[in-house]
Scaffold this active site. Structure first.
Site, PDB file in Angstrom:
ATOM      1  N   GLY A  56      49.940 153.476 101.050  1.00 30.02           N
ATOM      2  CA  GLY A  56      48.688 153.818 100.381  1.00 30.02           C
ATOM      3  C   GLY A  56      47.799 152.606 100.291  1.00 30.02           C
TER       4      GLY A  56
ATOM      5  N   GLY B  33      44.386 152.769  99.084  1.00 31.57           N
ATOM      6  CA  GLY B  33      43.181 153.008  98.290  1.00 31.57           C
ATOM      7  C   GLY B  33      42.942 151.781  97.431  1.00 31.57           C
TER       8      GLY B  33
ATOM      9  CG  HIS C 233      35.535 165.478  85.355  1.00 27.64           C
ATOM     10  ND1 HIS C 233      34.263 165.827  85.024  1.00 27.64           N
ATOM     11  CD2 HIS C 233      35.561 164.131  85.407  1.00 27.64           C
ATOM     12  CE1 HIS C 233      33.535 164.719  84.887  1.00 27.64           C
ATOM     13  NE2 HIS C 233      34.311 163.680  85.107  1.00 27.64           N
TER      14      HIS C 233
ATOM     15  CB  SER D 226      29.242 160.939  88.007  1.00 22.62           C
ATOM     16  OG  SER D 226      29.481 159.964  87.025  1.00 22.62           O
TER      17      SER D 226
ATOM     18  NE  ARG E 297      36.208 161.945  82.690  1.00 26.03           N
ATOM     19  CZ  ARG E 297      36.422 161.184  83.746  1.00 26.03           C
ATOM     20  NH1 ARG E 297      37.620 161.151  84.300  1.00 26.03           N
ATOM     21  NH2 ARG E 297      35.455 160.455  84.228  1.00 26.03           N
TER      22      ARG E 297
ATOM     23  CG  HIS F  29      38.534 164.414  87.895  1.00 27.81           C
ATOM     24  ND1 HIS F  29      37.852 164.193  89.054  1.00 27.81           N
ATOM     25  CD2 HIS F  29      38.417 163.291  87.173  1.00 27.81           C
ATOM     26  CE1 HIS F  29      37.337 162.979  89.026  1.00 27.81           C
ATOM     27  NE2 HIS F  29      37.682 162.398  87.909  1.00 27.81           N
TER      28      HIS F  29
ATOM     29  CD  GLU G  80      44.778 160.184  90.392  1.00 29.43           C
ATOM     30  OE1 GLU G  80      43.816 159.674  91.008  1.00 29.43           O
ATOM     31  OE2 GLU G  80      44.866 161.401  90.146  1.00 29.43           O
TER      32      GLU G  80
ATOM     33  NE  ARG H 203      41.272 158.795  85.185  1.00 28.84           N
ATOM     34  CZ  ARG H 203      39.983 158.795  85.516  1.00 28.84           C
ATOM     35  NH1 ARG H 203      39.170 157.876  85.047  1.00 28.84           N
ATOM     36  NH2 ARG H 203      39.502 159.724  86.326  1.00 28.84           N
TER      37      ARG H 203
ATOM     38  CG  LEU I 208      37.198 153.603  89.740  1.00 29.86           C
ATOM     39  CD1 LEU I 208      35.697 153.434  89.919  1.00 29.86           C
ATOM     40  CD2 LEU I 208      37.837 153.965  91.075  1.00 29.86           C
TER      41      LEU I 208
HETATM   42  C1  LIG Z   1      35.579 162.783  92.725  1.00 23.57           C
HETATM   43  C2  LIG Z   1      36.245 161.721  91.907  1.00 23.57           C
HETATM   44  C3  LIG Z   1      35.487 160.836  91.172  1.00 23.57           C
HETATM   45  C4  LIG Z   1      36.088 159.844  90.405  1.00 23.57           C
HETATM   46  N1  LIG Z   1      35.304 158.983  89.701  1.00 23.57           N
HETATM   47  C5  LIG Z   1      35.890 157.991  88.991  1.00 23.57           C
HETATM   48  C6  LIG Z   1      35.095 157.032  88.295  1.00 23.57           C
HETATM   49  O1  LIG Z   1      33.877 157.080  88.295  1.00 23.57           O
HETATM   50  N2  LIG Z   1      35.730 156.060  87.614  1.00 23.57           N
HETATM   51  C7  LIG Z   1      37.089 155.957  87.595  1.00 23.57           C
HETATM   52  O2  LIG Z   1      37.601 155.023  86.978  1.00 23.57           O
HETATM   53  N3  LIG Z   1      37.852 156.843  88.263  1.00 23.57           N
HETATM   54  C8  LIG Z   1      37.292 157.854  88.950  1.00 23.57           C
HETATM   55  N4  LIG Z   1      38.083 158.749  89.626  1.00 23.57           N
HETATM   56  C9  LIG Z   1      39.526 158.537  89.689  1.00 23.57           C
HETATM   57  C10 LIG Z   1      39.855 157.449  90.686  1.00 23.57           C
HETATM   58  O3  LIG Z   1      38.952 157.482  91.756  1.00 23.57           O
HETATM   59  C11 LIG Z   1      41.249 157.564  91.262  1.00 23.57           C
HETATM   60  O4  LIG Z   1      42.167 157.783  90.263  1.00 23.57           O
HETATM   61  C12 LIG Z   1      41.633 156.282  91.986  1.00 23.57           C
HETATM   62  O5  LIG Z   1      40.646 155.903  92.881  1.00 23.57           O
HETATM   63  C13 LIG Z   1      42.940 156.438  92.684  1.00 23.57           C
HETATM   64  O6  LIG Z   1      43.186 155.289  93.456  1.00 23.57           O
HETATM   65  P1  LIG Z   1      44.566 155.065  94.152  1.00 23.57           P
HETATM   66  O7  LIG Z   1      44.464 153.773  94.870  1.00 23.57           O
HETATM   67  O8  LIG Z   1      45.648 155.213  93.150  1.00 23.57           O
HETATM   68  O9  LIG Z   1      44.734 156.291  95.162  1.00 23.57           O
HETATM   69  P2  LIG Z   1      43.852 156.783  96.419  1.00 23.57           P
HETATM   70  O10 LIG Z   1      42.555 156.134  96.502  1.00 23.57           O
HETATM   71  O11 LIG Z   1      43.903 158.266  96.387  1.00 23.57           O
HETATM   72  O12 LIG Z   1      44.649 156.278  97.660  1.00 23.57           O
HETATM   73  C14 LIG Z   1      45.826 156.878  98.090  1.00 23.57           C
HETATM   74  C15 LIG Z   1      46.262 156.175  99.349  1.00 23.57           C
HETATM   75  O13 LIG Z   1      47.585 156.563  99.644  1.00 23.57           O
HETATM   76  C16 LIG Z   1      47.697 156.972 100.982  1.00 23.57           C
HETATM   77  N5  LIG Z   1      48.821 157.909 101.021  1.00 23.57           N
HETATM   78  C17 LIG Z   1      49.113 158.908 100.157  1.00 23.57           C
HETATM   79  N6  LIG Z   1      50.260 159.508 100.514  1.00 23.57           N
HETATM   80  C18 LIG Z   1      50.709 158.864 101.600  1.00 23.57           C
HETATM   81  C19 LIG Z   1      51.848 159.015 102.432  1.00 23.57           C
HETATM   82  N7  LIG Z   1      52.769 159.948 102.205  1.00 23.57           N
HETATM   83  N8  LIG Z   1      51.983 158.185 103.486  1.00 23.57           N
HETATM   84  C20 LIG Z   1      51.044 157.223 103.749  1.00 23.57           C
HETATM   85  N9  LIG Z   1      49.966 157.033 102.986  1.00 23.57           N
HETATM   86  C21 LIG Z   1      49.797 157.848 101.933  1.00 23.57           C
HETATM   87  C22 LIG Z   1      46.347 157.499 101.352  1.00 23.57           C
HETATM   88  O14 LIG Z   1      46.161 157.456 102.732  1.00 23.57           O
HETATM   89  C23 LIG Z   1      45.458 156.503 100.599  1.00 23.57           C
HETATM   90  O15 LIG Z   1      45.332 155.330 101.362  1.00 23.57           O
HETATM   91  C24 LIG Z   1      37.485 159.745  90.381  1.00 23.57           C
HETATM   92  C25 LIG Z   1      38.252 160.637  91.112  1.00 23.57           C
HETATM   93  C26 LIG Z   1      37.647 161.646  91.848  1.00 23.57           C
HETATM   94  C27 LIG Z   1      38.514 162.621  92.563  1.00 23.57           C
END
Ligand SMILES: Cc1cc2nc3c(=O)[nH]c(=O)nc-3n(C[C@H](O)[C@H](O)[C@H](O)COP(=O)(O)OP(=O)(O)OC[C@H]3O[C@@H](n4cnc5c(N)ncnc54)[C@H](O)[C@@H]3O)c2cc1C
Ligand code: SF4
Ligand code: FES
Lengths: 247, 637
Positions: free
Chosen positions: B40, B42, B266, B284, B330, B401, B425, B435, B441
């Site tokens: 992952g 992200g 949300h 948002s 929320r 959400h 997450e 949350r 973020l």
């Molecule tokens: C529409 C939306 C708006 C949001 N707005 C906000 C905001 O304004 N402020 C805030 O704080 N939060 C916000 N959030 C929440 C926040 O964006 C997320 O909780 C956060 O970005 C998650 O980040 P992450 O790095 O944990 O996961 P992600 O960004 O989801 O990354 C997951 C990664 O894991 C990889 N992956 C998953 N499973 C596998 C697998 N089996 N094999 C290989 N790779 C895999 C994917 O390819 C990706 O690279 C929002 C969420 C959404 C949906």
């Protein structure tokens, strides 16, 4: 409800030859998104024992840059400032014929059907799309005030979603808008200054090595870019490049 | 197994500082001898990959996406919190800590939340240094806005694209490390199994999505940063590919799953329009800074919004919560919207929506002022609904959400499988039962930039690991298992598509394990989900083969896991006989309809141990103690 006909590029993998296939799609609601219409078609194809159409998508809200097809000759379809995934069927009418193709560019080989490999973009970014800063004790964020105007300009450049539509729309398959956007973002910010020259030289070299074409200023990229990036980024890229070469 | 949260001793303000000092360090020359797998990329995984590589570790990073920049973090809109107090409006680390703990309805660990608040300021410094173009004021300083559950302006933002800009920042830091050869990135590689050797996480098995090749990778530690599981519901604001497979398969290999029923609905999303809908789009929360939520006072009022006079409108959030108004957290805002619609005050064609009205804001700020703040969100709304929100109020409705639950981790972000760390997450750590906006973020980047670089080093320095290659039988076994599941999926050749199963599961989850839950409904859901699981393995139709690019096969793996996880979510919701945050059990509510916690019995983290498909998992409890903030009935009045 509308009935439409799709002419879709089908290609098993990068080594095989592709061809167009026609699919009538009945019962399309104007509220559906374009990709939901394809989902519906795919469900029907699967049930008939036909392989579903492979296409790339993920966020379906115009920000991840994954969706990538060419619709009626235009990457991301007919509406300016809208990605394929945000396009809705209300933009089409009953009886329409819609042609769907993958991006066509040497640097974006086809993986399957409408899915292409854009890893060439990754290699350009690896060549210089960063500010070298270590994680840890960066100085206080407000220690570097940046005028609102520059900050907004840098933001506009940074809004590129890396979709590649600019390349697909260009008769030379040039990636200048994509590269110009990143170079601009850092050139506009004080943080980007120290590596300014190396960055532009390295990114342009990587772009050339990947087989993207030259820019002949047709402006097709600007007209197609779903995020409104414009030719000033290419102009800035050219200036940055010339001053890096000359110094 | 007793759960040890490993919370360091001492006063809360110094726990993290002391812990950092006490942890063992890996000698710089030795770091490159260690290989770390990060699944992952992200915000959480990307920031971890960059930071660990900078320290000198050898990083192998995997994503099923074609690029780190496609991760779902890219879609975060509103902003990121930090206790900078740049506005001089009374913010502090303690206040951010307090708001987050209270916002989570006292179901999070104090020590974790405090650490999060402590490092929040560094995150902004780090991102600005990387060239992230946050919004600024005319004087050149950073601008802030406020978000739900807070009375100070501590949210940093980049128009409505904050997640994009932060992710591109982490991505750029990662690219720098790729260019230096310390990170190797494997795109379109999906992790399908975790490999455990001698009780420690030692690697993964992936499937190359382009070619279908199944392959093993060995390492000294494995980090999962694979995002949330909101797509169990089929319709959610998550991206189409977001899934729980990595976390679920790790769960099956011994990682406990914590608080699976804590999901966030949300309040401000574009309502469902038809059965063809594939996903829901968030508007948002920042919109609630300037938009006012209302419904017609009269039930069943069918007049268009602009024909409903001011005194016939019920600004119910302002009425019920005078001090927080439209900025209540929320869970509260969502529940109230549902209540209004249940009482037939809903608007629009489906009557499952409430208004979010900007006419006052437009009067106050001018159209240009509103456009400056929310332009891209308004465009998005118009593109999807065909309505112009500058002219008619937006229609919004709650949607799934975010998932507060996730793999259980201790203070060091280590799961119950030694050597397996979980970030972002995908873990359950900091948000309790709800949350606050702009805190995900913050948490993802805190985990990746500022926590894991220390805690991973301590693990490697103390536990050290012997050399191991993928020729070890455990890898072969995992590869065989992965191939067997793939074959089984393809062999069913039934009549029902993967999406049909997914939608069916989603409806059950939404109706019975969604915004309001009760005992009978949850029991019914458990039965239905089990039926779906049986049918899935008898009747799923997956076209194509395993040795090619096959998106239906990818989905089939993920949906098989969603079904099992859905069952655990329902079970967890059934066992928790209280309401808290996003978990609302109709049986447990206060007189005015707020969530009624039961701190005597349920002030714990529910961590589930997998016992086999169809077997009852075992519940382990981590008791939560509150020394610094006294849990009280949350009040936003
Ligand atoms: C529409 C939306 C708006 C949001 N707005 C906000 C905001 O304004 N402020 C805030 O704080 N939060 C916000 N959030 C929440 C926040 O964006 C997320 O909780 C956060 O970005 C998650 O980040 P992450 O790095 O944990 O996961 P992600 O960004 O989801 O990354 C997951 C990664 O894991 C990889 N992956 C998953 N499973 C596998 C697998 N089996 N094999 C290989 N790779 C895999 C994917 O390819 C990706 O690279 C929002 C969420 C959404 C949906
Ligand atoms: S410049 Fe525009 S068209 Fe080109 S990759 Fe970026 S967003 Fe896409
Ligand atoms: S699917 Fe993300 S931009 Fe289109």
């Amino acid at each position: 409800m509308m009935n439409i006909t799709l002419k879709v590029w089908r290609q098993k993998n990068c080594n095989s030859k592709g061809a167009f296939e026609s699919y009538p799609v009945e019962g399309v609601s104007p509220d559906m998104s374009f990709l939901e219409m394809l989902d519906m078609l795919n469900e029907r194809l699967i049930k008939k024992g036909i392989e579903p159409i492979a296409f790339d998508h993920d966020c379906r809200e115009g920000i991840c840059g994954t969706c990538s097809m060419v619709i009626n000759g235009r990457p991301h379809g007919p509406i300016k400032g809208v990605t394929t995934c945000q396009l809705h069927m209300r933009s089409f009418k009953d009886g329409d014929n819609i042609v769907i193709e993958p991006y066509r560019a040497k640097a974006f080989p086809i993986i399957k059907d409408l899915v292409v490999d854009r890893s060439s973009f990754e290699r350009i970014m690896v060549a210089g799309g960063y500010v070298s800063v270590r994680t840890g004790n960066a100085q206080d964020a407000n220690a570097i005030p940046i005028g609102k105007h520059e900050a907004d300009e840098a933001f506009n450049a940074a809004a590129c979603i890396g979709c590649g539509a600019c390349v697909a729309s260009c008769k030379n398959s040039s990636a200048m808008l994509f590269v110009g956007a990143k170079v601009s973002q850092y050139a506009l910010l004080p943080q980007g200054k120290p590596e300014r020259k190396d960055r532009v030289l390295n990114m342009v070299a990587a772009m050339d090595a990947e087989g993207f074409g030259n820019c002949s200023n047709t402006g097709a990229c600007e007209a197609t870019c779903p995020k409104g990036l414009n030719l000033t980024h290419i102009a800035r890229l050219n200036r940055e490049y010339i001053s890096a070469v000359l110094s | 197994m007793a759960l040890d949260s490993k919370i360091p001793a001492g006063p809360i303000e110094t726990k993290w500082t002391n812990h950092k000092f006490k942890m063992k360090l890996v000698n710089p020359a030795n770091k490159r001898k260690y290989t770390v797998i990060i699944v992952g990329t992200g915000l959480a995984g990307g920031s971890a990959a960059a930071s660990l590589a900078e320290l000198g570790y050898n990083v192998l990073a995997f994503s099923f996406h074609e690029s780190p920049r496609r991760a779902h973090s890219i879609a975060a809109q509103g902003g990121i919190n930090a206790a900078k107090n740049y506005q001089n409006d009374g913010d502090s680390v303690h206040r951010l800590f307090y708001d987050t703990l209270k916002g989570g309805d006292y179901r999070a660990r104090e020590a974790n939340v405090h650490r999060l608040a402590e490092v929040s300021g560094n995150i902004i410094d780090q991102c600005v240094a990387q060239g992230v173009p946050f919004a600024r004021e005319y004087g050149g300083l950073l601008d802030n806005r406020s978000f739900g559950g807070a009375q100070v302006s501590r949210t940093f933002y980049a128009k409505g694209q904050t997640g994009q800009q932060l992710l591109l920042g982490a991505y750029s830091a990662m690219n720098k490390q790729i260019s230096e050869g310390r990170v190797q990135f494997f795109p379109r590689h999906e992790m399908l199994d975790l490999v455990v050797v001698d009780g420690k996480a030692r690697g993964i098995v992936t499937r190359d999505l382009n070619t279908g090749e199944v392959k093993s990778w060995a390492a000294d530690a494995v980090l999962l940063a694979t995002g949330g599981y909101g797509n169990v519901f089929f319709l959610s604001t998550n991206a189409m590919y977001s899934n729980a497979t990595a976390a679920w398969r790790a769960h099956k290999k011994g990682a406990f799953f914590a608080n699976p029923c804590f999901t966030q609905i949300h309040p401000t999303c574009i309502p469902v329009s038809s059965g063809h809908q594939s996903k829901l789009t968030l508007m948002s929360e920042s919109l609630r800074n300037d938009g006012r939520v209302w419904v017609p006072k009269k039930a069943g009022d069918n007049r268009p919004a602009n024909q409903i006079p001011e005194d016939e409108r019920d600004y119910y959030l302002e009425r019920l919560y005078p001090s927080f108004g439209n900025l209540v957290p929320r869970d509260v805002a969502s529940r109230r919207a549902k209540e209004m619609c249940d009482k037939e005050h809903g608007v629009g064609a489906t009557k499952l929506a409430v208004y979010l009205d900007f006419s006052d804001a437009i009067k106050r700020l001018g159209k240009a002022g509103v456009e400056e703040r929310y332009g891209n969100l308004f465009d998005m709304y118009q593109q999807i609904t065909g309505e112009n929100p500058y002219e008619v109020p937006m229609r919004i409705y709650p949607a799934v959400h975010y998932t507060m639950g996730g793999l259980w981790v201790d203070y060091n972000l280590q799961s119950t499988v030694p050597g397996l760390f979980v970030l972002g997450e995908a873990n359950f750590s900091d948000h309790g039962a709800n949350r606050l906006g702009a805190s995900a973020l913050m948490q993802g980047l805190a985990d990746g930039y500022f926590v894991i670089p220390y805690t991973l080093g301590d693990y490697l320095a103390t536990k050290g690991t012997d050399k191991l290659t993928t020729s070890h039988e455990a890898f072969k076994k995992s590869e065989e298992d992965v191939k067997a599941v793939t074959k089984k999926l393809l062999a069913v050749k039934g009549k029902t598509t993967v999406d049909e199963f997914h939608k069916k599961l989603g409806l059950i989850m939404w109706d019975y394990v969604g915004m309001a839950r009760n005992e009978a409904g949850l029991k019914h859901a458990l039965e239905e989900i089990r039926k779906i699981r049986d049918e899935f393995w008898k009747d799923v139709l997956v076209p194509g083969s395993e040795t090619e690019f096959n998106q239906e096969l990818e989905k089939a793996h993920r949906v098989a896991d969603f079904i099992e996880l859905g069952e655990l979510m329902a079970l967890d919701a059934l066992e928790r006989n209280e309401s808290c945050g996003g978990h609302f059990r109709e049986e447990y509510q206060t007189e005015d309809g707020e969530a009624q916690r039961d701190d005597e019995k349920y002030a714990y983290v529910a961590a589930w141990e997998f016992k086999g498909v169809g077997e009852k998992p075992e519940l382990h409890k981590e008791n939560l103690t509150f020394e610094y903030v006294k849990p009280s009935q949350r009040s936003y009045k």
